[in-house]
Design an enzyme around this catalytic site. Structure first.
Site, PDB file in Angstrom:
ATOM      1  N   GLN A  98       0.843  -1.193   0.000  1.00 44.98           N
ATOM      2  CA  GLN A  98       0.000   0.000   0.000  1.00 44.98           C
ATOM      3  C   GLN A  98       0.880   1.245   0.000  1.00 44.98           C
ATOM      4  O   GLN A  98       1.886   1.299   0.696  1.00 44.98           O
ATOM      5  CB  GLN A  98      -0.871  -0.018   1.241  1.00 44.98           C
ATOM      6  CG  GLN A  98      -1.705   1.234   1.428  1.00 44.98           C
ATOM      7  CD  GLN A  98      -2.598   1.119   2.653  1.00 44.98           C
ATOM      8  OE1 GLN A  98      -3.658   0.544   2.587  1.00 44.98           O
ATOM      9  NE2 GLN A  98      -2.148   1.672   3.766  1.00 44.98           N
ATOM     10  N   ASP A 127     -22.386  11.147  -6.872  1.00 41.53           N
ATOM     11  CA  ASP A 127     -21.470  11.018  -8.005  1.00 41.53           C
ATOM     12  C   ASP A 127     -22.000   9.977  -8.988  1.00 41.53           C
ATOM     13  O   ASP A 127     -23.215   9.778  -9.083  1.00 41.53           O
ATOM     14  CB  ASP A 127     -20.072  10.647  -7.462  1.00 41.53           C
ATOM     15  CG  ASP A 127     -18.952  11.202  -8.333  1.00 41.53           C
ATOM     16  OD1 ASP A 127     -18.796  10.727  -9.464  1.00 41.53           O
ATOM     17  OD2 ASP A 127     -18.231  12.122  -7.883  1.00 41.53           O
ATOM     18  N   ASP A 136     -10.323  -2.479  -2.174  1.00 39.64           N
ATOM     19  CA  ASP A 136      -9.769  -1.420  -1.332  1.00 39.64           C
ATOM     20  C   ASP A 136     -10.847  -0.453  -0.847  1.00 39.64           C
ATOM     21  O   ASP A 136     -10.528   0.591  -0.269  1.00 39.64           O
ATOM     22  CB  ASP A 136      -8.680  -0.657  -2.103  1.00 39.64           C
ATOM     23  CG  ASP A 136      -7.483  -0.317  -1.219  1.00 39.64           C
ATOM     24  OD1 ASP A 136      -7.516  -0.652  -0.016  1.00 39.64           O
ATOM     25  OD2 ASP A 136      -6.525   0.283  -1.738  1.00 39.64           O
ATOM     26  N   HIS A 160     -15.424   7.786 -12.023  1.00 35.14           N
ATOM     27  CA  HIS A 160     -15.262   9.052 -11.310  1.00 35.14           C
ATOM     28  C   HIS A 160     -15.615   8.914  -9.825  1.00 35.14           C
ATOM     29  O   HIS A 160     -14.829   9.286  -8.947  1.00 35.14           O
ATOM     30  CB  HIS A 160     -16.134  10.101 -11.994  1.00 35.14           C
ATOM     31  CG  HIS A 160     -15.934  11.492 -11.502  1.00 35.14           C
ATOM     32  ND1 HIS A 160     -16.771  12.068 -10.572  1.00 35.14           N
ATOM     33  CD2 HIS A 160     -15.024  12.413 -11.795  1.00 35.14           C
ATOM     34  CE1 HIS A 160     -16.370  13.300 -10.332  1.00 35.14           C
ATOM     35  NE2 HIS A 160     -15.307  13.539 -11.072  1.00 35.14           N
ATOM     36  N   ASN A 173      -5.020  -1.111   4.453  1.00 36.39           N
ATOM     37  CA  ASN A 173      -4.687  -2.539   4.470  1.00 36.39           C
ATOM     38  C   ASN A 173      -3.310  -2.694   3.832  1.00 36.39           C
ATOM     39  O   ASN A 173      -2.481  -1.793   3.970  1.00 36.39           O
ATOM     40  CB  ASN A 173      -5.776  -3.325   3.720  1.00 36.39           C
ATOM     41  CG  ASN A 173      -6.124  -2.679   2.378  1.00 36.39           C
ATOM     42  OD1 ASN A 173      -5.333  -1.894   1.843  1.00 36.39           O
ATOM     43  ND2 ASN A 173      -7.267  -2.995   1.850  1.00 36.39           N
ATOM     44  N   VAL A 177      -4.022   1.975  -2.196  1.00 42.63           N
ATOM     45  CA  VAL A 177      -3.855   3.291  -1.574  1.00 42.63           C
ATOM     46  C   VAL A 177      -4.613   3.294  -0.252  1.00 42.63           C
ATOM     47  O   VAL A 177      -5.297   2.330   0.089  1.00 42.63           O
ATOM     48  CB  VAL A 177      -4.412   4.395  -2.491  1.00 42.63           C
ATOM     49  CG1 VAL A 177      -3.590   4.507  -3.758  1.00 42.63           C
ATOM     50  CG2 VAL A 177      -5.885   4.144  -2.827  1.00 42.63           C
ATOM     51  N   ASN A 251     -13.720  23.387 -12.736  1.00 45.07           N
ATOM     52  CA  ASN A 251     -12.484  23.221 -13.528  1.00 45.07           C
ATOM     53  C   ASN A 251     -12.387  24.226 -14.662  1.00 45.07           C
ATOM     54  O   ASN A 251     -11.637  24.012 -15.606  1.00 45.07           O
ATOM     55  CB  ASN A 251     -12.429  21.810 -14.118  1.00 45.07           C
ATOM     56  CG  ASN A 251     -12.326  20.758 -13.032  1.00 45.07           C
ATOM     57  OD1 ASN A 251     -11.909  21.036 -11.910  1.00 45.07           O
ATOM     58  ND2 ASN A 251     -12.713  19.550 -13.374  1.00 45.07           N
ATOM     59  N   ALA A 266     -21.096  24.552  -5.336  1.00 50.34           N
ATOM     60  CA  ALA A 266     -20.008  25.071  -4.496  1.00 50.34           C
ATOM     61  C   ALA A 266     -20.203  26.545  -4.156  1.00 50.34           C
ATOM     62  O   ALA A 266     -19.812  27.011  -3.080  1.00 50.34           O
ATOM     63  CB  ALA A 266     -18.672  24.859  -5.203  1.00 50.34           C
ATOM     64  N   VAL A 271     -22.458  25.721   1.219  1.00 53.28           N
ATOM     65  CA  VAL A 271     -21.580  24.661   0.717  1.00 53.28           C
ATOM     66  C   VAL A 271     -20.126  25.144   0.747  1.00 53.28           C
ATOM     67  O   VAL A 271     -19.839  26.283   0.380  1.00 53.28           O
ATOM     68  CB  VAL A 271     -21.969  24.281  -0.736  1.00 53.28           C
ATOM     69  CG1 VAL A 271     -21.060  23.186  -1.271  1.00 53.28           C
ATOM     70  CG2 VAL A 271     -23.435  23.850  -0.806  1.00 53.28           C
ATOM     71  N   SER A 318     -12.616  17.957  -8.676  1.00 56.98           N
ATOM     72  CA  SER A 318     -13.321  16.741  -8.238  1.00 56.98           C
ATOM     73  C   SER A 318     -12.475  15.918  -7.286  1.00 56.98           C
ATOM     74  O   SER A 318     -13.012  15.204  -6.436  1.00 56.98           O
ATOM     75  CB  SER A 318     -13.644  15.849  -9.439  1.00 56.98           C
ATOM     76  OG  SER A 318     -14.790  16.277 -10.092  1.00 56.98           O
TER      77      SER A 318
HETATM   78 CA    CA Z   1      -5.489   0.166   0.856  1.00 56.91          CA
END
Ligand code: CA
Ligand code: CA
Length: 371
Positions: A98, A127, A136, A160, A173, A177, A251, A266, A271, A318
């Site tokens: 990891q 999303d 993961d 996404h 774990n 990541v 963006n 946003a 928010v 994002s």
């Molecule tokens: Ca992980």
């Protein structure tokens, strides 16, 4: 009539298209095609979760056992073969360990992990859905609000939402990541379709779902330049109900701090608008600026989870918003008596000032920081 709003997304890489059709018993197969892929043909035979290959003219999908023989007779189908398990011919220890991504380190997330990992905090990720089976990711629940098959199939069909989810709470774990708050509870609220677009009406329904299902935080890596009173009202209501709302600033930045490109939701007072920074603590050109920008977070070359048990890099505001979501989850888990507005104040006060001294239009109060 609804008007289609353009919603931003990371717009990167391979798209894995998954379709949902209700079937009773399905088995995983690989289907070889003759000529152009005919999605309708496959769907008519009950195929779901269709993924296209790039180098061979074939798809992988789940198909009802009863449909296999019929499909084999079709002239556009070259073969239908069972998808079978392939075993690695090495030791598990050959898997890369990891890794801590630059963003996780930059927001100082590991410094809080001996105190809390975000336990008890429910996060609605509004999303494209989240990949259910990713090893993961732990998904606590969710709902699909788009397409003909509304209901419980919130499986991510775009990538996404899966990427965003990993930034917030990829598991701590020995693989892939780790997210900012790896024990926070992820809820996939699918309001964007497989192309990363959706209607405001679905986003409103998603926010309502989050409030009614007692979410602590709503994370929205989506936006539109068009104002909607209904969207503003539902955000205000969610905030009044104690939910913390966090959204990507947008963006469509133009590199000028004095022009305002911050998108809705946003842009609303209720928010938190999040801009992006790169590894050098600098806002990338695309990061929307304006007086509504409240915090900044890593949003360039972010490595995170992706469908089909993989990982990939993506850039965008994002990716920045879920870093703030994760840090907010850590603080809230550490001190659950805070109100949403007290937590918001804490996020502002603990941010690392960047750019012009004090609050500014590019970084807001600064880089979000756990500590
Ligand atoms: Ca992980
Ligand atoms: Ca500043």
């Amino acid at each position: 009539m609804k008007s289609k709003n353009s919603l931003m997304h990371a717009g990167n890489i391979l798209i894995t298209a998954l379709l949902s059709v209700a079937i009773v018993s399905a088995q995983p197969v690989i289907i070889g095609l003759d000529g152009e892929p005919n999605e309708a043909l496959l769907e008519n035979h009950g195929a779901r979760d269709i993924s296209y290959y790039n180098l061979i003219n074939a798809v992988s999908t789940d198909l009802p056992a009863s449909a296999i023989q019929n499909l084999k007779k079709n002239p556009h189908i070259k073969y239908v073969e069972p998808d079978i398990l392939v075993h690695a011919l090495g030791k598990p220890s050959s898997q890369p360990p990891q890794q801590l991504t630059w963003g996780i380190e930059r927001v100082n997330a590991p410094s809080m992990w001996n105190i809390t990992n975000g336990t008890g905090i429910k996060i609605a990720v509004i999303d494209t859905g989240i990949s259910k089976k990713h090893p993961d990711l732990n998904i606590a629940g969710g709902i699909n609000l788009v397409g003909k098959k509304k209901g419980r199939n919130y499986n991510g069909d775009n990538g996404h939402g899966t990427h965003v989810a990993g930034i917030i709470a990829a598991r701590n774990n020995n693989i892939g990541v780790v997210g900012v708050a790896p024990d926070a509870q992820l809820y996939a609220v699918k309001a964007l379709d497989k192309y990363g677009s959706g209607y405001i009406s679905d986003v409103i329904e998603a926010i309502e779902w989050a409030v009614l299902n007692n979410m602590s935080i709503i994370s929205m890596s989506l936006g539109t330049p068009q104002y909607s009173q209904a969207l503003e009202e539902v955000c205000n209501t969610a905030y009044a109900n104690g939910v913390l709302l966090i959204a990507a600033a947008g963006n469509s930045g133009d590199g000028n701090a004095f022009t305002d490109e911050v998108m809705y939701p946003a842009k609303f007072d209720s928010v938190i608008a999040v801009g992006a920074i790169n590894r050098n603590d600098t806002a990338p050109y695309f990061s929307a600026s304006g007086p509504e920008v409240e915090l900044a977070a890593p949003g360039v070359e972010i490595y995170s989870t992706w469908p089909r048990d993989t990982y990939t890099y993506a850039s965008g505001t994002s990716m920045a918003a879920p870093f703030v979501t994760g840090v907010a989850a850590l603080y809230w888990s550490e001190n659950q008596s805070l109100s949403n507005s007290e937590l918001r104040e804490l996020l502002r006060n603990t941010a690392l000032d960047l750019g012009e001294k004090g609050k500014d239009n590019v970084y807001g109060y600064g880089l979000v920081m756990a500590n």
